[in-house]
Design a protein around this motif. Structure first.
Motif: not given
Lengths: 375, 375
Positions: A159-167, A177-181, A196-205, A207-210
């Motif tokens: 996700a980070l690599r894609l974002a760096e190119k888009l930027a 970022l968007q992360g919908y489960q 379950a939502a917190r676990q899924a959201n952790a992946r988004l977060m 990526t957010r930190s990156l």
């Protein structure tokens, strides 16, 4: 000549509306909008309601008036309808591929602030070509697969690599970022769903930190739906949530369970299908005029409202059976019954109009302008 | 402004049609009409195709040109569309209840020959009041429940007693009998299906004999569908059959089996949904832009056409997954794929237009004027 529907008489009692009709209880709809807005105000998270549930600009306008930060759409055709209906901030929470669709997308970006989900560099390249050609800068969010297994780039480095190119693409403006489960929305039991939502959201977060570490834009960090709104909306770092079905509710959402019991009743059931008993062949069986073309069945059958002792089963395209299942009054031929759709989105998509009811009378008829806009 | 769909360019290759689009292969459609007409000519039974499958006057016109004796509709709204589209003989093969609908029904009976199914005296009384008020004589058939367990009066004496009352009502013109058994249409295996159809039809024929003995009208003795057309169409005493889905076919009908094998291929698959690969996240998974709002799921998932090694699963309102299930070429991002609907009627009802294709090019776009006409 009777070739077009006679317009139902505004002010008439609900029972006189010709059937099958898709009824919206306006008091309940307004209550649902208010409750979600209050949640947003209390927690500080933005409410970006999903328009795929209602597909109707006037409802989106009500949501914005109550404080929503923008409207989500799932298809370009829905976004076109929303922009034509006065909406000026649209998040297309989905990937858009194909020359014809991209041309339409960048076209509405001349009128409204439009942001679109991207999960592949190849798609971003095509989007940028279209944007440059139209002379617009297209807003984009990186769509991260947080466990749905549908669209989305893997969280973390990819996700980070894609974002760096888009930027650094001049025709695009990276917004976050968007992360919908989606699968989590219907996990039964509030505690299980929240976990379950917190676990899924952790992946988004993560990526957010990156993104944060690299100084990438985080104006939008979005996800969550009706089932997980209170969990995901309370997570620090989420800028907004995308609930759609809360506006109407349906049988399936009702049954996921709430904080205080087996019924998820944070929001009221504002959507029913009005049907007529069109045949009464036997004591234990009635036939109503609402079948598979009036009530979607992808989430199972509709539920009978306020008529104990009867249950509904679809019986073909244009028929439903009411079968006796307990004690209760037997409706007579010609009587109307209310049915609670099992899945509001796909049921709304069957109708051209909402029949809008308040205190038992028809108050308005709203065109569902986005119905059928799958393209 | 891109607010309305750009009209797809007539003459363009199929691959350039924006997706999801509902494609009709015109060569195959014409072949299906021809084959059913030939069956009618060979056996002497009338073909009264059901318009609920296509909801589109131009297709009904083609069917009539090929010799059909009239068109069936399931709802008053469909009948209005057919009459407005030039159809002058409509059998409303369903019960009509309610003042508003009856007023519309008798109104189109001023323009076309309209016959409606009746299964209760109370309903007939209301129909007659409406007919007298409009100054028309309404054609009626007694709807007999031959095992469907839905609408319809019981065969035998009850049907006879109802018919005798209808026959003397001045506003009505009794024309005969209807007995349709929808559940039989999808019995798997031609022999089993034919046997079940003959048993159900026997109840209709017993009632027919009672009518005959009393000198009641038998101008119309109608029933049968796509799955039982050859069995019921060959039964002496049947004046006509009501097949609808034969015009398009679908995955479910394909799988019921034919005379010569496990595939029912008397008619060709003329209907597909064109979808685009909109995300290609992993080697074994692709995402297409056709979900529950583009392909009905009441009869299970659609089938992938001409793309070995991949199978389709709906994945939400606007997404479908193509999952790898064998050896085959992997489509690339942006490529189009053809999907065979599982149930043609409910899929057609999702679309405003047919994209009509011949020999790989877009030949016409037909408005599905009866879509959503559930009232």
């Amino acid at each position: 000549m009777g070739i077009e529907h006679a317009w139902d008489r505004i002010g008439c009692p609900v029972e006189e509306i010709d059937t099958p009709a898709l009824l919206v209880d306006l008091n309940r709809l307004e209550g649902n909008i208010r409750r979600m807005a209050e949640f947003g105000a209390r927690t500080g998270v933005g409410i970006r309601p999903h328009g795929k549930a209602h597909k109707t600009p006037i409802i989106a306008q009500f949501q914005l008036t109550a404080g929503a930060v923008g409207i989500c759409c799932q298809k370009v055709g829905e976004a076109e309808v929303m922009v034509a209906g006065g909406i000026r901030d649209v998040l297309l929470s989905n990937e858009v591929v194909g020359v014809a669709k991209l041309a339409r997308l960048v076209s509405i970006a001349k009128i409204a602030r439009v942001t679109v989900a991207v999960d592949a560099l190849e798609a971003a390249d095509a989007l940028e070509v279209a944007a440059r050609r139209a002379g617009v800068t297209m807003g984009v969010v990186v769509d991260v697969d947080v466990g749905q297994g549908r669209c989305g780039v893997a969280p973390g480095d990819l996700a980070l690599r894609l974002a760096e190119k888009l930027a650094v693409m001049p025709g695009l403006s990276l917004r976050g970022l968007q992360g919908y489960q989606g699968k989590l929305q219907h996990v039964v039991g509030h505690a299980a769903r929240a976990q379950a939502a917190r676990q899924a959201n952790a992946r988004l977060m993560e990526t957010r930190s990156l993104f944060e570490a690299r100084g990438l834009p985080l104006e939008i960090v979005t996800g969550g739906g009706t089932g997980t709104y209170d969990t995901e909306g309370a997570i620090p770092g989420m800028t907004d949530i995308q609930p759609g079905s809360y506006i109407f509710m349906d049988r399936e959402y009702r049954e996921i369970g709430g904080r205080s019991g087996p019924v998820f009743d944070d929001f009221a059931c504002a959507l029913t299908v009005l049907a007529t008993v069109m045949s009464a062949p036997t004591a234990d069986r009635l036939v109503v005029d609402a079948g598979l073309k009036a009530l979607s069945n992808d989430a199972g059958p509709a539920a009978v409202v306020d008529l104990p002792g009867w249950e509904y089963t679809p019986a073909g395209d244009e028929h439903g059976l009411l079968m006796i299942c307990g004690d209760g009054r037997r409706p007579r031929l010609g009587e109307v019954v209310h049915l609670l759709p099992s899945h509001c989105d796909t049921t709304v998509n069957l109708y051209d109009q909402f029949h809008v009811v308040r205190d038992g009378r028809l108050e308005a008829v709203w065109r569902i302008a986005g119905r059928g806009r799958v393209r």
